[in-house]
Design an enzyme around this catalytic site. Structure first.
Site, PDB file in Angstrom:
ATOM      1  N   HIS A 102      40.036  -2.047 -19.263  1.00 56.58           N
ATOM      2  CA  HIS A 102      39.719  -3.322 -18.590  1.00 56.58           C
ATOM      3  C   HIS A 102      40.768  -4.403 -18.876  1.00 56.58           C
ATOM      4  O   HIS A 102      40.793  -5.429 -18.213  1.00 56.58           O
ATOM      5  CB  HIS A 102      38.324  -3.804 -19.012  1.00 56.58           C
ATOM      6  CG  HIS A 102      37.227  -2.935 -18.472  1.00 56.58           C
ATOM      7  ND1 HIS A 102      36.500  -3.265 -17.353  1.00 56.58           N
ATOM      8  CD2 HIS A 102      36.775  -1.721 -18.868  1.00 56.58           C
ATOM      9  CE1 HIS A 102      35.625  -2.296 -17.098  1.00 56.58           C
ATOM     10  NE2 HIS A 102      35.766  -1.351 -18.009  1.00 56.58           N
ATOM     11  N   ASP A 105      45.553 -11.714 -18.034  1.00 55.44           N
ATOM     12  CA  ASP A 105      44.170 -11.284 -17.805  1.00 55.44           C
ATOM     13  C   ASP A 105      44.202  -9.967 -17.042  1.00 55.44           C
ATOM     14  O   ASP A 105      44.908  -9.866 -16.023  1.00 55.44           O
ATOM     15  CB  ASP A 105      43.442 -12.352 -16.958  1.00 55.44           C
ATOM     16  CG  ASP A 105      41.956 -12.429 -17.257  1.00 55.44           C
ATOM     17  OD1 ASP A 105      41.405 -11.450 -17.781  1.00 55.44           O
ATOM     18  OD2 ASP A 105      41.343 -13.478 -16.964  1.00 55.44           O
TER      19      ASP A 105
HETATM   20  P1  ADQ Z   1      36.455 -11.104 -19.235  1.00 54.53           P
HETATM   21  O1  ADQ Z   1      37.651 -11.443 -20.050  1.00 54.53           O
HETATM   22  O2  ADQ Z   1      35.155 -11.442 -19.832  1.00 54.53           O
HETATM   23  O3  ADQ Z   1      36.475  -9.555 -18.815  1.00 54.53           O
HETATM   24  P2  ADQ Z   1      36.204 -11.961 -16.334  1.00 54.53           P
HETATM   25  O4  ADQ Z   1      36.715 -10.832 -15.515  1.00 54.53           O
HETATM   26  O5  ADQ Z   1      36.603 -13.278 -15.769  1.00 54.53           O
HETATM   27  O6  ADQ Z   1      36.697 -11.921 -17.841  1.00 54.53           O
HETATM   28  O7  ADQ Z   1      34.634 -11.873 -16.357  1.00 54.53           O
HETATM   29  C1  ADQ Z   1      33.869 -12.893 -16.900  1.00 54.53           C
HETATM   30  C2  ADQ Z   1      32.428 -12.818 -16.375  1.00 54.53           C
HETATM   31  O8  ADQ Z   1      31.641 -13.727 -17.150  1.00 54.53           O
HETATM   32  C3  ADQ Z   1      32.317 -13.258 -14.919  1.00 54.53           C
HETATM   33  O9  ADQ Z   1      31.448 -12.385 -14.255  1.00 54.53           O
HETATM   34  C4  ADQ Z   1      31.729 -14.667 -15.004  1.00 54.53           C
HETATM   35  O10 ADQ Z   1      30.813 -14.995 -13.960  1.00 54.53           O
HETATM   36  C5  ADQ Z   1      30.973 -14.644 -16.306  1.00 54.53           C
HETATM   37  N1  ADQ Z   1      30.993 -15.990 -16.909  1.00 54.53           N
HETATM   38  C6  ADQ Z   1      32.076 -16.693 -17.243  1.00 54.53           C
HETATM   39  N2  ADQ Z   1      31.715 -17.898 -17.751  1.00 54.53           N
HETATM   40  C7  ADQ Z   1      30.376 -17.930 -17.749  1.00 54.53           C
HETATM   41  C8  ADQ Z   1      29.394 -18.875 -18.193  1.00 54.53           C
HETATM   42  N3  ADQ Z   1      29.696 -20.030 -18.798  1.00 54.53           N
HETATM   43  N4  ADQ Z   1      28.095 -18.557 -18.046  1.00 54.53           N
HETATM   44  C9  ADQ Z   1      27.753 -17.386 -17.475  1.00 54.53           C
HETATM   45  N5  ADQ Z   1      28.613 -16.462 -17.058  1.00 54.53           N
HETATM   46  C10 ADQ Z   1      29.913 -16.713 -17.201  1.00 54.53           C
HETATM   47  C11 ADQ Z   1      37.315  -8.426 -19.099  1.00 54.53           C
HETATM   48  C12 ADQ Z   1      38.807  -8.606 -18.814  1.00 54.53           C
HETATM   49  C13 ADQ Z   1      39.005  -9.089 -17.381  1.00 54.53           C
HETATM   50  C14 ADQ Z   1      38.364  -8.099 -16.411  1.00 54.53           C
HETATM   51  C15 ADQ Z   1      36.935  -7.781 -16.818  1.00 54.53           C
HETATM   52  C16 ADQ Z   1      36.374  -6.627 -16.017  1.00 54.53           C
HETATM   53  O11 ADQ Z   1      39.384  -9.524 -19.733  1.00 54.53           O
HETATM   54  O12 ADQ Z   1      40.385  -9.219 -17.088  1.00 54.53           O
HETATM   55  O13 ADQ Z   1      38.344  -8.667 -15.105  1.00 54.53           O
HETATM   56  O14 ADQ Z   1      36.853  -7.403 -18.198  1.00 54.53           O
HETATM   57  O15 ADQ Z   1      37.208  -5.513 -16.101  1.00 54.53           O
END
Ligand code: ADQ
Length: 464
Positions: free
Chosen positions: A159, A369
């Protein structure tokens, strides 16, 4: 009959509250639900309360097998090796990785614990399952499983980004980690550049292996396919959420508060890879250089608490809170609202969707990311309500590969440039904005998370 699915991830997809255990919300769980309902499945993962984890929970159609880890092992494996060695290394050294041999030994021990749990599940399955391992926590696992089950179908999906060979080579355990991955049948990445980094690293670390197009042929005859499958979201669910009456009400409430101010938004886990400090510095610069914009926009940063057992994350929180305080101290007018709203918490889905709807400029500006799902959620919610918000997107995240120039691209390391991009995003013509959102949303719709699962499983099964 399709083989049952055995998913192995660091954590079990569960939360526990006063009402008991329930499935965690999240893209991966949502995406896998229909698959495991069809073929049957088991999920192996760590839980602090392993002994208390039930075999099944309502709403999640698979068996659960909890791996128990003592606190000392969690420290070395999770707080140490995965979060302070692999995470920063795989994100291009945004902070310096720590090399610690005791942490590595914990990582090996934890992998053996997982291997035992997976082996028990494989042996209990009447039909050999397809094993699908998630992420950088378990890169050694395919090798341990292959030793026990030579014919098992095994896949790994990373990921995070996969770094350039020069960076990966800094790991004293590079041979073991790479060899672990190569024991799988398929190794999946979000983007072609990550896959290519992986293949170049194989060339460098294992000169005896042959890389043929996207396949690695080991001297012992084993073949591993390196695939590109960008993860995504459940677009239909997000589009539906966008127009629910509860979301309308939440938007109206926020709009009443912010009045006619434009809204710039950030939504991230509080992680140093997400570029939150650079973003705040750009906001400060914008307020400094454009006095005419003061009081005309607000910046809202929603930050989910993350990994606060790790020193770098605690330090980041202090730095972010200091910066928010400094900006609000400098630019709040007496009796008026602050220019920066900072919410350090998890917000529910309705509140999240309401923020996405309200945003004039969504700032997704990570330093690095793997993918970034926030950007995909934003364009989906905007499109479902005919919105014309602008996506300001770092060129250093996987999503940028898919959205091209429909997003306003930025280099988040360049704070002055970032401030200029924010200014430009605020000034983009409305007729241009709507078309961009529609095109990005169509891309996400076409590649939703269910497609990602199908493509991954086909690759692991050797069908595609
Ligand atoms: P993350 O680094 O966690 O994931 P991301 O892909 O942006 O990053 O996912 C975050 C999730 O958390 C999103 O679904 C978002 O809606 C949720 N979220 C963020 N802030 C929030 C808040 N304050 N309250 C509730 N929900 C919140 C890792 C990798 C990424 C990759 C994913 C999936 O770092 O690059 O996209 O895995 O593979």
């Amino acid at each position: 009959m399709d083989a049952p699915l055995l998913i192995v991830a660091n954590r079990l997809p569960l939360v526990r509250d006063a009402a008991g255990w329930r499935p965690a919300s999240g893209g991966l769980v949502t995406a896998l639900t229909p698959v495991v309902a069809r073929v049957g499945g088991t999920w192996v993962g760590w839980d602090e309360d392993a002994a208390g984890v039930p075999d099944r929970v309502e709403g999640l159609d698979c068996d659960l097998r909890a791996v128990a880890l003592e606190p000392g092992l969690v420290d070395g494996f999770y707080h140490g090796f995965t979060n302070r060695t692999l995470w920063p290394l795989f994100h291009d050294l945004v902070v310096q990785p720590v090399i610690d041999r005791a942490w590595w030994r914990s990582y090996e021990t934890v992998t053996r614990r997982f291997a035992d749990a997976v082996a028990a599940a494989v042996e209990a399955s009447p039909v050999p399952p397809t094993v699908w391992i998630q992420d950088y926590h378990l890169l050694l696992l395919p090798r341990l499983l292959r030793e026990r089950f030579p014919n098992l179908r095994i896949g790994v999906f990373l990921h995070t980004p996969f770094p350039a060979p020069e960076l990966f080579a800094r790991l004293p355990w590079r041979d073991a980690l790479l060899g672990g991955m190569l024991a799988a049948d398929a190794v999946g990445f979000h983007t072609a550049p990550y896959r290519d980094n992986f293949l170049r690293t194989v060339n460098r670390v294992f000169p005896d292996a042959t890389v043929m197009a996207d396949e690695v042929h080991a001297p012992d005859g084993h073949r591993t396919r390196a695939t590109v499958h960008p993860i995504s979201i459940d677009t239909a669910a997000f589009a539906a959420l966008a127009t629910e009456p509860a979301t309308d009400a939440a938007v109206a409430e926020l709009r009443a508060h912010f009045g006619d101010r434009r809204v710039l938004l950030g939504v991230d886990r509080l992680d140093y890879t997400k570029g939150i400090r650079h973003r705040l510095q750009a906001i400060e610069l914008l307020l400094e250089r454009r006095p005419d914009l003061r009081g005309r926009f607000v910046f809202v940063q929603v930050a989910v608490p993350s990994r606060d057992d790790v020193e770098e994350y605690r330090r980041l929180r202090t730095q972010v809170e200091t910066e928010v305080g400094r900006i609000n101290g400098r630019f709040t007018e007496p009796g008026r609202d602050v220019p920066v709203h900072y919410l350090h918490r998890n917000v529910d889905r309705t509140t999240l969707a309401a923020h996405y709807r309200l945003a004039d400029v969504m700032c997704v500006t990570p330093l690095k990311d793997g993918m970034n799902l926030v950007a995909k959620e934003f364009v989906t919610v905007q499109d479902a309500t005919d919105g014309d918000g602008v996506l300001l997107l770092s060129e250093f995240c996987g999503t940028a590969q898919e959205f091209g120039h429909d997003a306003v691209r930025c280099n988040p390391f360049d704070v002055e440039g970032l401030a200029a991009r924010m200014e430009g995003a605020l000034e983009l013509a409305p007729e241009d904005r709507r078309g961009r959102i529609a095109r990005m949303a169509a891309t996400v719709r076409d590649h939703d998370v269910f497609r990602w699962v199908d493509e991954e499983l086909a690759a692991i099964g050797g069908d595609a």
